[in-house]
Motif scaffolding. Sequence first.
Motif, short mmCIF file in Angstrom:
data_model
loop_
_atom_site.label_atom_id
_atom_site.label_comp_id
_atom_site.label_asym_id
_atom_site.label_seq_id
_atom_site.Cartn_x
_atom_site.Cartn_y
_atom_site.Cartn_z
N THR A 510 70.70 54.15 19.52
CA THR A 510 72.06 54.06 20.48
C THR A 510 71.42 53.80 21.80
OG1 THR A 510 71.91 56.45 20.91
CG2 THR A 510 72.99 55.67 18.85
N SER A 511 70.29 53.24 22.02
CA SER A 511 69.83 52.93 23.32
C SER A 511 70.60 51.99 24.14
CB SER A 511 68.22 52.79 23.45
OG SER A 511 68.36 51.14 22.65
N LYS A 541 57.19 60.54 17.29
CA LYS A 541 58.54 59.86 17.80
C LYS A 541 58.98 59.89 19.03
CE LYS A 541 61.25 60.54 13.03
NZ LYS A 541 60.18 60.88 12.34
N ALA A 542 58.33 61.00 19.76
CA ALA A 542 58.48 61.30 21.39
C ALA A 542 57.80 59.94 21.92
CB ALA A 542 58.15 62.42 21.60
N PHE A 543 56.74 59.78 21.57
CA PHE A 543 55.81 58.66 22.13
C PHE A 543 56.60 57.18 21.95
CE2 PHE A 543 52.34 61.82 22.30
CZ PHE A 543 52.06 61.63 23.78
N GLN A 544 56.97 56.83 20.58
CA GLN A 544 57.62 55.80 20.51
C GLN A 544 58.83 55.70 21.22
OE1 GLN A 544 58.11 55.43 16.46
NE2 GLN A 544 56.12 56.00 15.71
N ALA A 545 59.70 56.70 21.33
CA ALA A 545 61.16 56.58 22.28
C ALA A 545 60.42 56.27 23.69
CB ALA A 545 61.56 58.00 21.92
N ILE A 546 59.26 57.32 24.09
CA ILE A 546 59.09 56.91 25.60
C ILE A 546 58.90 55.45 25.74
CG2 ILE A 546 57.36 57.34 27.26
CD1 ILE A 546 57.30 60.53 25.82
N ASP A 547 57.90 54.89 24.81
CA ASP A 547 57.61 53.46 24.98
C ASP A 547 58.67 52.49 25.01
OD1 ASP A 547 54.78 54.22 25.15
OD2 ASP A 547 54.79 53.78 23.06
N GLN A 548 59.66 52.71 24.15
CA GLN A 548 60.89 51.93 24.08
C GLN A 548 61.74 52.08 25.44
OE1 GLN A 548 63.28 52.34 20.74
NE2 GLN A 548 65.29 51.67 21.75
N PHE A 549 61.79 53.28 25.88
CA PHE A 549 62.80 53.45 27.13
C PHE A 549 61.97 53.09 28.32
CE2 PHE A 549 65.11 56.48 24.25
CZ PHE A 549 66.53 55.85 24.26
N LEU A 550 60.73 53.31 28.56
CA LEU A 550 59.90 52.72 29.51
C LEU A 550 59.92 51.23 29.50
CD1 LEU A 550 56.85 55.14 29.84
CD2 LEU A 550 58.77 54.93 31.38
N GLN A 551 59.91 50.60 28.42
CA GLN A 551 60.09 49.09 28.27
C GLN A 551 61.25 48.56 28.77
OE1 GLN A 551 57.85 46.95 27.67
NE2 GLN A 551 59.19 45.08 27.86
N MET A 552 62.52 49.40 28.67
CA MET A 552 63.78 48.91 29.26
C MET A 552 63.83 49.23 30.62
SD MET A 552 66.00 50.70 25.96
CE MET A 552 67.43 50.65 26.89
N ALA A 553 63.24 50.23 31.04
CA ALA A 553 63.12 50.52 32.72
C ALA A 553 62.29 49.31 33.45
CB ALA A 553 62.52 51.84 32.87
N ASP A 571 73.68 43.65 39.87
CA ASP A 571 74.79 44.44 39.72
C ASP A 571 74.48 45.90 39.29
OD1 ASP A 571 73.72 44.35 37.30
OD2 ASP A 571 75.11 43.10 36.26
N GLY A 572 73.15 46.11 39.49
CA GLY A 572 72.62 47.63 39.36
C GLY A 572 72.46 47.88 37.74
N SER A 573 72.73 47.15 36.81
CA SER A 573 72.66 47.34 35.46
C SER A 573 71.49 46.63 34.69
CB SER A 573 73.94 47.04 34.60
OG SER A 573 74.10 45.67 34.79
N SER A 574 70.73 47.34 33.84
CA SER A 574 69.80 47.00 33.32
C SER A 574 69.95 45.99 31.90
CB SER A 574 68.76 47.99 32.81
OG SER A 574 69.43 48.87 31.97
N SER A 575 69.15 44.97 31.78
CA SER A 575 69.48 44.23 30.46
C SER A 575 68.65 44.87 29.28
CB SER A 575 68.98 42.86 30.81
OG SER A 575 69.05 42.04 29.47
N ILE A 576 69.57 45.77 28.64
CA ILE A 576 69.12 46.58 27.61
C ILE A 576 69.28 46.00 26.32
CG2 ILE A 576 69.39 48.74 26.48
CD1 ILE A 576 70.51 49.78 28.96
N PRO A 577 68.05 45.60 25.69
CA PRO A 577 68.05 44.83 24.57
C PRO A 577 68.71 45.70 23.50
CG PRO A 577 66.00 45.99 24.87
CD PRO A 577 66.69 46.21 26.25
N GLY A 578 68.96 45.06 22.27
CA GLY A 578 69.58 45.73 21.39
C GLY A 578 68.40 46.20 20.56
N ASN A 579 68.70 47.25 19.55
CA ASN A 579 67.72 47.99 18.81
C ASN A 579 67.93 48.28 17.48
OD1 ASN A 579 69.27 49.57 20.36
ND2 ASN A 579 68.40 51.30 19.76
#
Length: 633
Positions: A510-511, A541-553, A571-579
């Motif tokens: 749901t990222s 799973k935690a490391f995979q999630a961290i990689d995903q959210f750091l990539q988004m950051a 506009d202060g919002s990130s371009s968050i890819p679908g997942n």
Amino acid sequence: MFKFLKEVVGGSGTGLRDLPYNIGEPYPSAWGSWLHHRGTSKDDGSPVSIFSLSGTNAQDGHLAAGRNGVKRLRTVRHPNILSFLHSTEIETFDGGSSKVTIYIVTEPVMPLSDKIQELGLEGTQRDEYYAWGLLQIAKAVSFLNNDCKLVHGNVCLASVVVTPTLDWKLHAFDVLSEFDGSNETSSTQMLQYAWLVATQYKSTELAKSDWAVIKKSPPWAIDSWGMGCLIYELFSHLKLSKTEDLRNTASIPKSLLPDYQRLLSSTPSRRLNTSKLIENSEYFQNKLVDTIHFMEILSLKDSVEKDTFFRKLPNLAEQLPRQIVLKKLLPLLASALEFGSAAAPALTALLKMGSWLSAEEFRVKVLPTIIKLFASNDRAVRVSLLQHIEQFGESLSAQAVDEQVYPHVATGFSDTSAFLRELTLKSMLVLAPKLSQRTLSGSLLKHLSKLQVDEEAAIRTNTTILLGNIASYLNEGTRKRVLINAFTVRALRDTFAPARGAGIMALCATSSNYDINEIATRILPNVVVLTIDPDSDVRSKAFQAIDQFLQMAKQHYEKTNMAETTGGASDGSSSIPGNASLLGWAMSSLTLKGKPSDHAPVASVSSSALTPTSSNASSGMLNDRSLILNLIF
């Protein structure tokens, strides 16, 4: 005594205006001088059959017999006799001549000869269906002869019609009369209309009008002969042209031949009573007859017999004629379930038969019964519905789910049985997309909030997985309010390792619903802690999630720098890819990593230990925006 509604009108055919039925096209065949029309009710459009008989004047002999037939059909009621609805007699004038027409309106039926051609049955299936039909006509004739002391007088192929449920019914009562050997009026009345019966169908004594012999014969003698004529025409596929043809027995089944010969005995007193034909004939013992008979007396069977029968029925149905299963057995089964006389295993058979229908027929013939079953207090029925919900859930309308199905299903969320709570939870994967936002936020999420602290660890885990899968059906405000709290505050802090792993996977799935501030301040801090989790799968799973959210950051950082360099305003919002992630059910509440549940299932269910969601489930997370669900049973 039946009183006819008789109208005398001016102008040809104007009397039909007051008939509350529309007369359609005629069938190519009918008994005697009658015409058999298709028809519909003017009130609701429901189908009917309309029989018409015309004569040049009211004293016409055919009309006199027709009036007798209407009177008899109206007063004689039996499940295997054509059901009377309405009748009228209309006299019309055209120039100097008049025409009198009798109309009889009945339940919708088709001539047997036409239905046989339409079905096109062959071999064993044909013989089984013929046996079922002959049994029904034999019951009707036995009722007339033995119970009512009436004689039909012209039992033959033309006097049998077939209902939409493929039941055979006896009609053509124009010759029908009382039979009493001590009553002179019975012979007079019989003699009055005997001329309507074609010579080839008359028994020897009737052909000679030998009423002395007839009066000494049993009341079934004439109609037993007629049953023999019906059997000959049915199996030879030929209309009886002369009495001598009855001696040709090549087409008669061997198991029916002895009874056929006894029905046609030259001595009236020796002819087989149709009641004995029903009781003794080996021919009527087959799968189709036995199955329909069991369904018709279902209320007399005990629970063990019902359970055994319905567990065998899905396989048995595949061996029976498909049209008979769908038009006869399916309505019987649906009715039995709806009114509580059928056991829960019958639902499996209902859905099996329903799968042979078109989508529209399924919605009309099966879904109404299923929807009503959700209100059942029988826990076994509720379990069976939930176990099979994937087979019919897509056919349910959103309104039916929201108003009729969900209110009953939701009671399972608080059931004392962990097994039923889990089935209820899993059913939401099918039902949630059809629920209104009011129901989703006002009811379902409240139940899921309680299930996230359920005493069963597997239920807590699967609740998190469900939330991840239905997130897209929640409105934006609800997602902001519910998802992060559900996944971080509860799931990531659960004492059960698969529940923590499910929380991580749900966050990843749901990222796209989270902005950069939520990722940096609420998600990453809670996930980083799990990199030192005691469970290796959770750490992975935690490391995979961290990689995903750091990539988004990082994408947000690059976008911001680009905006500053070009002088544009961010506009202060990130371009968050679908997942995407493979959010499958973690496990069953019946088995927790080999440890049996404290809650016994409510029904005997085959279950094996379920594999927790693997760490590979998050691979390829950024490739697709859809959630792919793998149900693990």
